[in-house]
Design a protein around this motif. Structure first.
Motif, PDB file in Angstrom:
ATOM      1  N   PHE A  14     -10.407   1.336  -0.701  1.00 54.97           N
ATOM      2  CA  PHE A  14     -11.515   0.489  -0.270  1.00 54.97           C
ATOM      3  C   PHE A  14     -12.681   0.522  -1.248  1.00 54.97           C
ATOM      4  O   PHE A  14     -12.870   1.479  -2.001  1.00 54.97           O
ATOM      5  CB  PHE A  14     -12.011   0.949   1.112  1.00 54.97           C
ATOM      6  N   GLU A  31     -15.897   0.513  -0.262  1.00 52.81           N
ATOM      7  CA  GLU A  31     -16.947   1.399   0.251  1.00 52.81           C
ATOM      8  C   GLU A  31     -16.486   2.859   0.178  1.00 52.81           C
ATOM      9  O   GLU A  31     -15.309   3.133   0.038  1.00 52.81           O
ATOM     10  CB  GLU A  31     -17.272   1.064   1.722  1.00 52.81           C
ATOM     11  N   SER A  55     -15.016   5.964   1.221  1.00 54.33           N
ATOM     12  CA  SER A  55     -13.995   6.078   2.263  1.00 54.33           C
ATOM     13  C   SER A  55     -13.381   7.468   2.382  1.00 54.33           C
ATOM     14  O   SER A  55     -12.436   7.661   3.141  1.00 54.33           O
ATOM     15  CB  SER A  55     -12.878   5.053   2.017  1.00 54.33           C
ATOM     16  N   PHE A 101     -13.275  11.282   3.683  1.00 52.31           N
ATOM     17  CA  PHE A 101     -13.767  11.899   4.914  1.00 52.31           C
ATOM     18  C   PHE A 101     -14.742  13.022   4.533  1.00 52.31           C
ATOM     19  O   PHE A 101     -14.325  14.006   3.910  1.00 52.31           O
ATOM     20  CB  PHE A 101     -12.611  12.469   5.736  1.00 52.31           C
ATOM     21  N   PRO A 102     -16.022  12.883   4.915  1.00 52.06           N
ATOM     22  CA  PRO A 102     -17.025  13.861   4.454  1.00 52.06           C
ATOM     23  C   PRO A 102     -16.749  15.287   4.917  1.00 52.06           C
ATOM     24  O   PRO A 102     -17.213  16.238   4.304  1.00 52.06           O
ATOM     25  CB  PRO A 102     -18.333  13.363   5.058  1.00 52.06           C
ATOM     26  N   TRP A 103     -16.006  15.443   6.024  1.00 51.64           N
ATOM     27  CA  TRP A 103     -15.767  16.773   6.600  1.00 51.64           C
ATOM     28  C   TRP A 103     -14.511  17.423   6.029  1.00 51.64           C
ATOM     29  O   TRP A 103     -14.150  18.513   6.436  1.00 51.64           O
ATOM     30  CB  TRP A 103     -15.659  16.682   8.116  1.00 51.64           C
ATOM     31  N   PHE A 122      -4.356  14.011   3.635  1.00 52.87           N
ATOM     32  CA  PHE A 122      -4.473  13.370   4.952  1.00 52.87           C
ATOM     33  C   PHE A 122      -3.262  12.517   5.354  1.00 52.87           C
ATOM     34  O   PHE A 122      -2.694  12.709   6.435  1.00 52.87           O
ATOM     35  CB  PHE A 122      -5.766  12.550   5.032  1.00 52.87           C
ATOM     36  N   ILE A 136      -0.677  13.166   8.554  1.00 56.19           N
ATOM     37  CA  ILE A 136      -0.369  12.180   9.594  1.00 56.19           C
ATOM     38  C   ILE A 136       1.145  12.004   9.738  1.00 56.19           C
ATOM     39  O   ILE A 136       1.659  11.804  10.834  1.00 56.19           O
ATOM     40  CB  ILE A 136      -1.053  10.824   9.254  1.00 56.19           C
ATOM     41  N   PHE A 149     -16.270  19.384  -1.303  1.00 58.74           N
ATOM     42  CA  PHE A 149     -16.393  18.344  -0.287  1.00 58.74           C
ATOM     43  C   PHE A 149     -17.006  17.100  -0.931  1.00 58.74           C
ATOM     44  O   PHE A 149     -17.685  17.208  -1.954  1.00 58.74           O
ATOM     45  CB  PHE A 149     -17.256  18.855   0.877  1.00 58.74           C
ATOM     46  N   THR A 173     -15.077   1.485   7.701  1.00 62.34           N
ATOM     47  CA  THR A 173     -14.189   1.765   6.562  1.00 62.34           C
ATOM     48  C   THR A 173     -13.279   2.947   6.885  1.00 62.34           C
ATOM     49  O   THR A 173     -12.079   2.911   6.582  1.00 62.34           O
ATOM     50  CB  THR A 173     -15.021   2.058   5.303  1.00 62.34           C
ATOM     51  N   LEU A 174     -13.851   3.995   7.492  1.00 63.38           N
ATOM     52  CA  LEU A 174     -13.015   5.164   7.826  1.00 63.38           C
ATOM     53  C   LEU A 174     -11.938   4.780   8.850  1.00 63.38           C
ATOM     54  O   LEU A 174     -10.804   5.259   8.770  1.00 63.38           O
ATOM     55  CB  LEU A 174     -13.877   6.310   8.365  1.00 63.38           C
ATOM     56  N   VAL A 222      -9.315   3.065   6.966  1.00 57.79           N
ATOM     57  CA  VAL A 222      -8.486   4.037   6.236  1.00 57.79           C
ATOM     58  C   VAL A 222      -7.379   4.526   7.171  1.00 57.79           C
ATOM     59  O   VAL A 222      -6.201   4.558   6.803  1.00 57.79           O
ATOM     60  CB  VAL A 222      -9.336   5.232   5.726  1.00 57.79           C
ATOM     61  N   VAL A 278      -2.176   5.372  11.326  1.00 58.56           N
ATOM     62  CA  VAL A 278      -2.551   6.506  12.185  1.00 58.56           C
ATOM     63  C   VAL A 278      -2.473   6.068  13.652  1.00 58.56           C
ATOM     64  O   VAL A 278      -2.917   4.971  13.998  1.00 58.56           O
ATOM     65  CB  VAL A 278      -3.986   6.965  11.828  1.00 58.56           C
ATOM     66  N   ASP A 334      -4.378  10.238  16.988  1.00 62.92           N
ATOM     67  CA  ASP A 334      -4.854  10.859  15.758  1.00 62.92           C
ATOM     68  C   ASP A 334      -6.119  10.184  15.234  1.00 62.92           C
ATOM     69  O   ASP A 334      -6.957  10.828  14.611  1.00 62.92           O
ATOM     70  CB  ASP A 334      -3.768  10.823  14.674  1.00 62.92           C
ATOM     71  N   LYS A 378      -8.685  12.898  14.562  1.00 61.97           N
ATOM     72  CA  LYS A 378      -8.854  13.241  13.147  1.00 61.97           C
ATOM     73  C   LYS A 378      -9.897  12.397  12.418  1.00 61.97           C
ATOM     74  O   LYS A 378     -10.284  12.731  11.311  1.00 61.97           O
ATOM     75  CB  LYS A 378      -7.510  13.134  12.425  1.00 61.97           C
ATOM     76  N   ILE A 379     -10.306  11.285  13.021  1.00 60.74           N
ATOM     77  CA  ILE A 379     -11.308  10.453  12.337  1.00 60.74           C
ATOM     78  C   ILE A 379     -12.560  10.258  13.194  1.00 60.74           C
ATOM     79  O   ILE A 379     -13.662  10.617  12.775  1.00 60.74           O
ATOM     80  CB  ILE A 379     -10.705   9.086  11.914  1.00 60.74           C
ATOM     81  N   PRO A 434     -14.414  13.893  14.502  1.00 61.62           N
ATOM     82  CA  PRO A 434     -15.167  14.604  13.464  1.00 61.62           C
ATOM     83  C   PRO A 434     -16.316  13.786  12.897  1.00 61.62           C
ATOM     84  O   PRO A 434     -17.367  14.317  12.559  1.00 61.62           O
ATOM     85  CB  PRO A 434     -14.134  14.889  12.368  1.00 61.62           C
ATOM     86  N   SER A 435     -16.118  12.469  12.840  1.00 60.18           N
ATOM     87  CA  SER A 435     -17.169  11.610  12.313  1.00 60.18           C
ATOM     88  C   SER A 435     -18.382  11.589  13.255  1.00 60.18           C
ATOM     89  O   SER A 435     -19.523  11.546  12.799  1.00 60.18           O
ATOM     90  CB  SER A 435     -16.584  10.197  12.160  1.00 60.18           C
ATOM     91  N   ARG A 471     -16.930  20.885  12.458  1.00 61.78           N
ATOM     92  CA  ARG A 471     -17.136  20.080  11.251  1.00 61.78           C
ATOM     93  C   ARG A 471     -17.898  20.916  10.225  1.00 61.78           C
ATOM     94  O   ARG A 471     -19.134  21.002  10.274  1.00 61.78           O
ATOM     95  CB  ARG A 471     -17.903  18.802  11.598  1.00 61.78           C
ATOM     96  N   PRO A 472     -17.162  21.539   9.301  1.00 58.52           N
ATOM     97  CA  PRO A 472     -17.786  22.476   8.364  1.00 58.52           C
ATOM     98  C   PRO A 472     -18.871  21.849   7.494  1.00 58.52           C
ATOM     99  O   PRO A 472     -19.789  22.535   7.047  1.00 58.52           O
ATOM    100  CB  PRO A 472     -16.623  22.955   7.495  1.00 58.52           C
ATOM    101  N   VAL A 473     -18.755  20.534   7.184  1.00 60.54           N
ATOM    102  CA  VAL A 473     -19.760  19.901   6.313  1.00 60.54           C
ATOM    103  C   VAL A 473     -20.379  18.711   7.021  1.00 60.54           C
ATOM    104  O   VAL A 473     -19.673  17.927   7.631  1.00 60.54           O
ATOM    105  CB  VAL A 473     -19.117  19.410   5.007  1.00 60.54           C
TER     106      VAL A 473
END
Lengths: 268, 250
Positions: free
Chosen positions: A84, A86, A88, A90-92, A101, A105, A133, B151-152, B155, B161, B165, B169-170, B173-174, B248-250
């Motif tokens: 993408f 933008e 994309s 995953f920040p975590w 990832f 899945i 990260f 966007t996530l 993804v 997915v 999930d 998983k998205i 945590p987000s 969520r570690p970060v």
């Protein structure tokens, strides 16, 4: 080579509440051969991203067909990997976990998915950043993480929507070189959506020029620059000729888009 | 603990100590009336007598337990309700404003009604503590899920997915940072309500001690009990911070 991807008479109209319908795409036909690198270029509003979403299976309600190996696809498909425009990642998740990832899945065990992820992290040149990260990475590194994540899915077609659009020009050219290295190493089919003419010429075998709304294919320009290719190719006269030719085709469309946007602002 | 984490803790403790010293001096010099604000040293020295007379530690755990129970109930109500309001857009739009309005009302003033319904017991404390806690949790859960980047989600869709999930998983945590903002606000309001009701109905833990010490004009002891309330609050703030970091570690 045989066509891996066929786009047949694809149209898409958006119906917004209270507004008149907007025809984003109108009868787009395009065939892409296995292992080919094709860019789709056009002004803002030409339906590039709509076409990207249709091929990626993110938009279902469209007219026409998208076929992979002659079979119609509906929704996301294992053979199509998407990168993408933008941010994309995953920040975590760390780089390693981000790249792993799609394998997670698919239920692949941890050791195997990490081994595969490391292979693709190395391929995109992020070795040593596995435990970082996204917040600790630059914009270019984040996009390479996203590219590695899609590569780990092992799709036959890589579909990219201006993946380096938010980056500065120099980084974009260097990442273009990196994409060419990856393409050469994996022999995947690449379909790049972009509005950047030099990027399209630098990377592609063919550049598909789209018209302003409704998006139709205006012309397809084969790029016959020698391969293997790097960003050094931009210094050649032939490169300039291709860029000039593409701009001539795009200028009229971009002007039309700009005039329409200004008229729309004036009307409000 | 890394240096990055140690420094704020040390700076925070130093600031607290500096404030205590300044207050001590202010009382000693007569700038602040001792009958209104005691010396910090007097407050500290009153802890043993407060423990002996009022079982401070035992009541600390009563308030902590009541807050934990009310927060657990608030989570059980707030999280699924917030998810429901997210999934059913019409309900979300319809009720979010009402919830925000209810959150800003002093529910604690309804305590006579709850006394009639539940009696003068722990259930009143838990139910009245839970209500102001559940509201911000529900609101922030909805907001957190609404705020998940498109966007996530795309993804996830591009990788085929599953719905389960996608949520695990998205989306979750987000949304964790926003949900935990709601939980932190919720637990603070829960604690405030519980202590206030303990104070008003003279029942339960630290609020009752504050009430009794205040009525006896035992000012250092009153403040010591308030310090104990702050410790309960710190415990929950720290605890939920740890849980958030784990999720969520970060």
């Amino acid at each position: 080579m045989a066509d891996i991807l066929e786009i047949k008479n694809v149209s898409k109209t958006y119906n917004a509440d209270g507004d008149s319908p907007v025809k984003a795409l109108d009868g787009v036909d395009l065939n892409i051969a296995e292992g080919e690198f094709v860019s789709i270029i056009g002004p803002s509003g030409c339906g590039k991203s709509t076409l990207f979403n249709i091929i990626g299976g993110l938009i279902d309600d469209h007219d026409g067909e998208v076929l992979i190996d002659g079979h119609e696809v509906d929704g996301a498909h294992k053979d199509v990997g998407v990168v993408f425009q933008e941010e994309s990642t995953f920040p975590w998740r760390s780089t390693l976990d981000n790249v792993a990832f799609p394998l997670e899945i698919e239920g692949i065990d941890k050791a195997e998915r990490e081994e595969t992820a490391r292979k693709f992290i190395k391929l995109v040149g992020l070795e040593g950043f596995e435990n970082h990260f996204p917040a600790q990475l630059s914009g270019g590194m984040k996009q390479r993480t996203a590219v590695a994540r899609t590569l780990a899915y092992e799709p036959r077609i890589m579909l990219m929507d201006e993946p380096f659009g938010a980056l500065d020009e120099q980084t974009r050219m260097l990442l273009g070189d990196k994409m060419l290295e990856i393409w050469a190493a994996l022999n995947q089919t690449m379909l790049l959506i972009t509005h950047n003419i030099t990027e399209a010429v630098q990377l592609s075998d063919r550049v598909v020029v789209m018209s302003y709304r409704p998006g139709i294919i205006k012309e397809i320009i084969p790029i016959e620059l020698p391969r293997p290719r790097t960003s050094e190719v931009i210094a050649t006269a032939e490169f300039g000729t291709y860029v000039g030719k593409l701009w001539t085709l795009l200028r009229e469309e971009a002007s039309r888009g700009m005039a329409e946007a200004e008229a729309s602002i004036a009307a409000t | 603990m890394t240096r990055l984490h140690k420094v704020p803790v040390i700076v925070g403790l130093f600031g607290l100590l500096a404030c205590a010293v300044l207050l001590e001096l202010a009382v000693n010099f007569g700038w602040v009336m001792e009958i209104i604000v005691p010396r910090p040293t007097d407050t500290v020295l009153s802890f043993p007598s407060l423990q002996e007379d009022m079982d401070l530690v035992g009541n600390f755990f009563v308030t902590l337990g009541m807050t934990a129970a009310a927060t657990a109930l608030a989570l059980l109500i707030g999280l699924p309700f917030g998810y429901f309001l997210y999934r059913r857009e019409a309900y979300g739009v319809a009720y979010e404003g009402w919830l925000a309005a209810a959150f800003s009302t002093p529910i604690v003033l309804l305590y006579p009604l709850f006394l009639v319904i539940f009696g003068r017991n722990h259930m009143t404390l838990i139910v009245m503590g839970c209500i102001p806690g559940a509201i911000p949790i529900a609101i922030q859960t909805r907001q957190g899920l609404l705020g998940v980047s498109k966007t996530l989600l795309n993804v996830g869709r591009s990788f085929n997915v599953s719905e389960r999930d996608m949520f695990r998983k998205i989306m979750l945590p987000s949304a964790v940072p926003t949900i935990f903002t709601g939980i932190r606000i919720g637990v603070m309001y829960t604690l405030v309500n519980i202590v206030a009701i303990e104070y008003l109905i003279d029942f339960g833990g630290l609020g009752r001690i504050v009430s009794q010490m205040y009525d006896n004009f035992s000012i250092p002891e009153t403040y010591a009990a308030i310090v104990a309330v702050i410790l309960v609050s710190t415990f929950f703030y720290w605890g939920f911070g740890r849980v958030e970091k784990w999720l969520r570690p970060v």
